[in-house]
Design a protein around this motif. Sequence first.
Motif, mmCIF file in Angstrom:
data_model
loop_
_atom_site.group_PDB
_atom_site.id
_atom_site.type_symbol
_atom_site.label_atom_id
_atom_site.label_comp_id
_atom_site.label_asym_id
_atom_site.label_seq_id
_atom_site.Cartn_x
_atom_site.Cartn_y
_atom_site.Cartn_z
ATOM 1 N N LEU A 193 -5.482 -1.339 -10.679
ATOM 2 C CA LEU A 193 -6.200 -2.436 -10.020
ATOM 3 C C LEU A 193 -5.219 -3.358 -9.299
ATOM 4 O O LEU A 193 -5.490 -3.819 -8.188
ATOM 5 C CB LEU A 193 -7.026 -3.236 -11.028
ATOM 6 N N GLY A 194 -4.108 -3.618 -9.927
ATOM 7 C CA GLY A 194 -3.078 -4.420 -9.280
ATOM 8 C C GLY A 194 -2.535 -3.733 -8.042
ATOM 9 O O GLY A 194 -2.328 -4.360 -7.004
ATOM 10 N N GLY A 195 -2.334 -2.439 -8.150
ATOM 11 C CA GLY A 195 -1.875 -1.665 -6.997
ATOM 12 C C GLY A 195 -2.884 -1.678 -5.869
ATOM 13 O O GLY A 195 -2.521 -1.745 -4.689
ATOM 14 N N ALA A 196 -4.170 -1.639 -6.208
ATOM 15 C CA ALA A 196 -5.217 -1.675 -5.180
ATOM 16 C C ALA A 196 -5.214 -3.022 -4.456
ATOM 17 O O ALA A 196 -5.387 -3.075 -3.236
ATOM 18 C CB ALA A 196 -6.573 -1.406 -5.818
ATOM 19 N N ALA A 197 -5.011 -4.097 -5.205
ATOM 20 C CA ALA A 197 -4.928 -5.421 -4.579
ATOM 21 C C ALA A 197 -3.729 -5.486 -3.634
ATOM 22 O O ALA A 197 -3.833 -5.998 -2.511
ATOM 23 C CB ALA A 197 -4.827 -6.504 -5.647
ATOM 24 N N MET A 198 -2.612 -4.956 -4.072
ATOM 25 C CA MET A 198 -1.418 -4.929 -3.223
ATOM 26 C C MET A 198 -1.654 -4.090 -1.974
ATOM 27 O O MET A 198 -1.272 -4.473 -0.872
ATOM 28 C CB MET A 198 -0.218 -4.386 -3.996
ATOM 29 N N LEU A 199 -2.273 -2.941 -2.161
ATOM 30 C CA LEU A 199 -2.539 -2.055 -1.031
ATOM 31 C C LEU A 199 -3.457 -2.731 -0.018
ATOM 32 O O LEU A 199 -3.225 -2.645 1.192
ATOM 33 C CB LEU A 199 -3.141 -0.735 -1.514
ATOM 34 N N GLY A 200 -4.490 -3.410 -0.505
ATOM 35 C CA GLY A 200 -5.394 -4.111 0.405
ATOM 36 C C GLY A 200 -4.664 -5.152 1.242
ATOM 37 O O GLY A 200 -4.886 -5.241 2.454
ATOM 38 N N ALA A 201 -3.790 -5.915 0.611
ATOM 39 C CA ALA A 201 -3.013 -6.915 1.345
ATOM 40 C C ALA A 201 -2.095 -6.255 2.360
ATOM 41 O O ALA A 201 -1.965 -6.722 3.490
ATOM 42 C CB ALA A 201 -2.208 -7.771 0.369
ATOM 43 N N ASN A 202 -1.483 -5.152 1.972
ATOM 44 C CA ASN A 202 -0.576 -4.436 2.874
ATOM 45 C C ASN A 202 -1.322 -3.889 4.084
ATOM 46 O O ASN A 202 -0.857 -3.985 5.220
ATOM 47 C CB ASN A 202 0.125 -3.319 2.121
ATOM 48 N N VAL A 203 -2.497 -3.318 3.860
ATOM 49 C CA VAL A 203 -3.286 -2.758 4.961
ATOM 50 C C VAL A 203 -3.684 -3.856 5.947
ATOM 51 O O VAL A 203 -3.571 -3.679 7.166
ATOM 52 C CB VAL A 203 -4.519 -2.002 4.428
ATOM 53 N N MET A 204 -4.139 -4.986 5.421
ATOM 54 C CA MET A 204 -4.522 -6.088 6.306
ATOM 55 C C MET A 204 -3.327 -6.613 7.095
ATOM 56 O O MET A 204 -3.423 -6.871 8.293
ATOM 57 C CB MET A 204 -5.153 -7.216 5.496
ATOM 58 N N ALA A 205 -2.198 -6.752 6.425
ATOM 59 C CA ALA A 205 -0.997 -7.252 7.095
ATOM 60 C C ALA A 205 -0.480 -6.245 8.119
ATOM 61 O O ALA A 205 -0.033 -6.628 9.204
ATOM 62 C CB ALA A 205 0.088 -7.560 6.068
ATOM 63 N N ALA A 206 -0.554 -4.970 7.799
ATOM 64 C CA ALA A 206 -0.015 -3.935 8.685
ATOM 65 C C ALA A 206 -0.683 -3.953 10.051
ATOM 66 O O ALA A 206 -0.028 -3.701 11.073
ATOM 67 C CB ALA A 206 -0.152 -2.560 8.033
ATOM 68 N N ARG A 207 -1.950 -4.249 10.088
ATOM 69 C CA ARG A 207 -2.652 -4.322 11.377
ATOM 70 C C ARG A 207 -2.028 -5.388 12.267
ATOM 71 O O ARG A 207 -1.852 -5.195 13.469
ATOM 72 C CB ARG A 207 -4.126 -4.620 11.154
ATOM 73 N N GLN A 208 -1.686 -6.500 11.666
ATOM 74 C CA GLN A 208 -1.088 -7.587 12.436
ATOM 75 C C GLN A 208 0.360 -7.280 12.809
ATOM 76 O O GLN A 208 0.804 -7.575 13.914
ATOM 77 C CB GLN A 208 -1.176 -8.880 11.632
#
Length: 104
Positions: free
Chosen positions: A32-47
């Motif tokens: 679950l922690g990894g999923a939260a990190m991944l979500g943040a990374n995906v959102m940031a990567a777009r920018q």
Amino acid sequence: MPDVTRIPTAPLLAAGLVGGFALAQQTGVRPLGGAAMLGANVMAARQWYAVGGAPLVAGLSAAYWTAMGVSHPLATKVGTWPSVLGVTAVSAGAAWLLADRRTG
């Protein structure tokens, strides 16, 4: 609905690292922690891609995940939360320096 492509990535990464750690610690479910990190990374990567293309995405993503990995051995030396907060500061600082300040 707010435009999430305008959220600065430094606090987004901080939320991913700190929130992901807290979520994993509270639930005992590390993925679950990894999923939260991944979500943040995906959102940031777009920018990041819009600012500096694939090289910036690769570099900042690598720094972000490396920070999580470094936090584990660092925690044995300085404690869990100081470790998480320290690597979060470095990762978020890199995002601000290399991406966020350029989108100003």
